[in-house]
Write a protein that holds these residues in place. Structure first.
Motif: not given
Length: 925
Positions: A832-837, A863-871, A918-925
């Motif tokens: 599925f097109p998951i964007t984060g875990i 694994m999440a970093k390699n798949m560009k997913l938020t953790v 509130l954070s202004r950016g989108r930090q993935l990890y």
């Protein structure tokens, strides 16, 4: 030479004879009587005067007689001419005569009237100047002995009264006038008869087309083109009245067909139904418009724009119902005169009859085809039991053709010679009532078959039975199937185990026997955990093979006093007779669970499953089938709520729990009405900058009597009974209200994540509900993120894939909640097109002491970093956990160490005073 001219020459002849006689006689008398010369001279003078006088008188008399005779001849000639002229003028044809040069030297008044030309224009002119077709007559005279004849069509515009058709006949002048070498022409106006003949010919062609089984489209197309040609119309069309009050153009002809292209034709009372066609169909009357009328709405405008000045519409009526319309248009105002209308009215009536005949013929053909395609034998006999009609099935059974069967007595048809047929037909004739019953069909060389026969009498207008309709249905397979059903209705078709119906009968009997003997009877009800997943991965056939193998294994492992049943898809029951104790029943249940847990091989894969099981005993828990079965199901339901592999025996406490659950379910609806639910929000922090990434929306219930009710208590109940959808609707409405308030107070929206339960995720209207929430904020930065569990994704793969794609199409971020706790977490982020875990708290809580947990969490983060997913790590409660997560590369954490869930007003206050940045950016990890 004419008689009148010959009479003129008689006068000198008579004068000569009389003069000669006079001279001779007078001379002889003079010589005999007078000797004196003087006397003779005087006598000669007297004789001369007398001769002149007498001859003058005689000449006057002759001339007078001739004049009288000539006048009488002229009078008679004039009378003859008058009589001839009256005869000529009374003829329907006009007469014209030409001289040897072909110029007209005589023309009758009737000719002038018919031709519509002035006399002076015709006289001394060549007749070919007005009727070029006469040249054809002159050319054909040398080759044909018959009276030459030709048609001349004077074509005027549209349907003008000046449009005429003439018949011209040519004769040589009679012998008395043969010197002239001229011709006499007869001109007859045959306009009406010619048009009537063409219409009559058209009707004959129409009848022939119907006889030749031409389609309605071909008939309509032919009529439109023929009448457009006969009347020289710019447009002629035929429409069919549809049940939805629209008019479908079936055929049209003429150069103005664009008139129909942009118009919607209807026959109701709408604006599109105010045209000639709509009115004619609606009122079932001929509608004539001599000029476009403004009350015709768009039709009047269209007629003006296409230079159409007159219209007439004839309804096509069949069985007192308008089925269509016949419309004609002209470029001349008032073109459809009464005589034209009378002709067309007859045409429309004939057209209606033809259409009626065509429709009935089509119905008969459809009926015949339907009867021939029927599997049942159908035939009709007359009151003398002679064959009248039969369908194809009968002809195949009897091996006879329709011509062989027609009027053939039933007794002479081998297929119907059996006693049952004769008796059924005879009873119907005698009683006059419908006869139904089963008969044995016997045919040489074929086994006996069972047929259900229906014989229906058909009466004429006087009430006498003239025909019998027979319908024969072969029910051999039905009777055989009933026998098979009798044998299999008590057993499951897949596993061969006794089914639910058989279970009820056996359990009722066992309860009665156990009561009579004073024995303990046990009932085990269980289902297979995650059997639906097996079905989805192996297919239904794979699931059936699993059940077959499981049933075979269980049946062979159970003792003789235990009987296995299949109640539903993955629900089974075991009746344990003469059980020594409840503990013995529990041991048997554990044995069943152990057997199910064993690996079952299907092809190259092996499957192992657990059960949810409930136990109940007679007479301890119930004394009837309903009581005992209900208790076992309650125990099974409690086991299902506690998790896989649970086996529970029924207790009264379970009944109380079930009642509490039902009461809680009912209170959820009243709580929604009285606004007892609210939203609280727990932030996700950046462990490096202490900024807030987002807030997770959580639902709370403040009960007026019980106080705060935990979501772990009411959420499962809502999911079980389906009220979770109403709670979801409340969440969307409340979140919409809060985001509007925050945008006004803060100048921006606040990022929020919401949890979707499996029932919500399967809701077909989920995307529309979320779309309505986001519609208010389409100009703002996206603020909504969704969290789903593995259970929601794999409960229905097809639905899940569709929902995920639709949600991602709206640019919504979707995180997988409780990551690592399910069986298919990796499969979920792959499929599925998951964007984060969100790493489950069970992995986070043991990080400081358990190095294996650290390795697992490290692999999740990598694994999440390699798949560009938020953790996100949830459940962080100590600083040591935060430090380890930070070292492992996870900077997004959520837990009580940073902040417990807080109320909406507190969020607003803390953002305003700077406690929450509130954070202004989108930090993935």
């Amino acid at each position: 030479m004419k008689r009148e001219l010959r009479a003129i020459f008689y006068i000198p002849l008579i004068y000569f004879i009389l003069g000669s006689l006079w001279i001779l006689l007078s001379d002889k008398i003079t010589l005999s009587e007078f000797g004196n010369a003087v006397e003779i001279s005087r006598w000669q003078t007297i004789k001369g005067l007398a001769y002149v006088s007498f001859s003058s008188l005689l000449l006057v008399g002759l001339i007078y007689g001739y004049a009288r005779n000539l006048e009488a001849s002229r009078s008679r000639l004039q009378d003859s001419r008058n009589k001839l002229r009256s005869i000529v003028e009374s003829l329907p044809a006009g007469i014209a005569e030409t001289d040897s040069n072909g110029r007209v030297d005589f023309v009758s008044d009737r000719f002038v009237e018919i031709a519509g030309l002035e006399r002076k224009r015709i006289l001394n002119q060549h007749i070919q100047d007005f009727f070029p077709e006469v040249s054809q007559i002159i050319d054909s005279e040398a080759h044909d002995d018959r009276v030459p004849e030709v048609l001349s069509l004077w074509q005027a515009t549209a349907m003008s009264p000046d449009q005429k058709v003439f018949r011209i006949r040519c004769f040589q002048r009679n012998e008395s006038d043969s010197m002239s070498g001229g011709r006499r022409l007869e001109l007859t106006d045959i306009t009406r008869s010619y048009r009537r003949e063409r219409i009559q010919k058209t009707m004959q062609d129409l009848d022939q087309m119907i006889i030749n089984e031409q389609s309605q489209y071909q008939i309509f197309h032919f009529l439109c083109h023929r009448f457009q040609e006969i009347y020289s119309l710019p447009l002629c069309w035929i429409g069919v009245a549809e049940p939805d009050h629209s008019v479908r153009v079936a055929a049209h002809a003429g150069p103005r067909k664009d008139y129909l292209r942009n118009l919607i034709t209807r026959w109701d009372e709408s604006a599109a139904g105010e045209g000639p066609a709509g009115r004619a169909i609606r009122f079932q009357q001929v509608y004539r418009s001599d000029h476009p009328e403004m009350n015709m709405g768009p039709w009047a405008v269209a007629m003006f724009s296409h230079n159409l000045r007159a219209a007439v519409a004839f309804p096509l009526i069949v069985d007192r119902r308008s089925i269509g319309v016949f419309c004609l248009y002209s470029e001349e105002e008032g073109a459809f005169r009464d005589e034209i209308l009378a002709e067309l009215n007859e045409v429309s009536r004939r057209l209606s009859l033809s259409v009626s005949f065509s429709l009935k013929k089509e119905r008969l053909e459809l009926f015949s085809r339907a009867m021939d395609s029927a599997a049942n034998v159908i035939f009709v006999v007359d009151h003398l039991l002679r064959m009248v009609w039969s369908n194809r099935a009968f002809q195949e059974r009897s091996a006879l053709t329709p011509s062989d069967l027609f009027q053939k007595p039933v007794s002479e048809i081998p297929y119907l010679s059996g006693r049952d047929y004769q008796e059924a037909l005879g009873r119907t004739l005698l009683s006059g009532r419908v006869w139904t019953g089963e008969i044995i069909e016997e045919a040489e060389g074929s086994p006996q078959r069972i047929a259900f026969l229906t014989v229906t009498p058909i009466e004429n207008d006087t009430g006498q039975i003239r025909f019998l309709s027979v319908v024969q249905e072969d029910i051999t397979e039905v009777r055989e199937a009933e026998k098979r059903i009798q044998s299999i209705s008590k057993f499951d078709s897949i596993t061969g185990l006794p089914n639910r119906k058989r279970f009820e009968t056996v359990l009722t009997h066992c309860i009665r026997e156990a009561g009579n003997r004073g024995q303990l009877l046990g009932l085990l009800v269980f289902d297979i955990v995650r059997f639906k997943e097996l079905n989805e991965q192996m297919g239904f056939r794979g699931g059936d093979r699993y059940l077959q193998e499981l049933a075979r294994t269980l049946k062979s492992s159970l003792p003789e006093n235990a009987t296995l049943f299949r109640l539903d898809s993955d629900v089974f029951a075991v009746i344990m007779e003469d059980v020594s104790s409840q503990e013995a029943g529990l041991d048997l249940a554990r044995h069943v669970a152990s057997t199910v847990h064993q690996n079952v091989s299907l092809g190259e894969r092996t499957w192992s499953r657990d059960i949810h099981a409930g136990l109940a005993y007679f007479p301890v828990d119930g004394g009837t089938f309903e009581q005992l079965f209900n208790c076992a199901e309650i125990a099974q339901d409690q086991a299902r709520q506690q998790g896989a592999g649970k086996i529970l025996s029924f207790s009264e406490e379970m009944v109380r729990d079930s009642r509490n659950t039902l009461r809680l379910h009912q209170e959820i609806y009243s709580a929604l009405q009285s606004n007892q639910f609210r939203l609280v929000f727990q932030p996700e922090f950046n462990v490096l900058t202490q900024e807030v990434f987002r807030f997770e929306a959580l639902m709370r219930w403040n009960h007026p009597e019980k106080g705060e009710i935990s979501p772990g208590t009411f959420i499962p109940v809502a999911e079980h009974f389906g009220s979770i959808l109403e709670l979801g609707s409340f969440l969307f409405q409340e979140l919409l209200r809060l985001e509007k308030e925050w945008r006004v107070r803060l100048g921006r929206t606040v990022p929020v994540a919401i949890n979707l339960s499996p029932a919500q995720f399967r809701d077909p209207h989920l995307v529309e509900k979320i779309g309505a929430l986001l519609e208010e904020f389409k100009e703002d930065e996206p603020f909504l993120e969704l969290e789903v569990t593995e259970t929601a994704l794999f409960s229905d793969l097809e639905v899940a894939e569709s929902q995920m794609n639709r949600l991602r199409a709206r640019n919504l971020r979707i995180s997988l909640d409780d990551f690592g706790t399910g069986y298919s977490s990796l499969s979920a982020i792959r499929t599925f097109p998951i964007t984060g875990i969100k790493i489950d708290r069970s992995f986070v809580s043991g990080l400081p002491e358990n190095h294996r947990n650290q390795a697992i969490v490290k692999s999740m983060i990598d694994m999440a970093k390699n798949m560009k997913l938020t953790v996100v790590a949830e459940g962080t409660e100590t600083r040591s956990q935060i430090e380890i997560l930070r070292d492992l590369g996870c900077i997004r954490c959520q837990g009580f160490l940073f902040s417990p869930p807080v109320e909406a007003p507190v969020i607003l206050q803390r953002i305003q005073d700077g406690t929450f940045n509130l954070s202004r950016g989108r930090q993935l990890y």
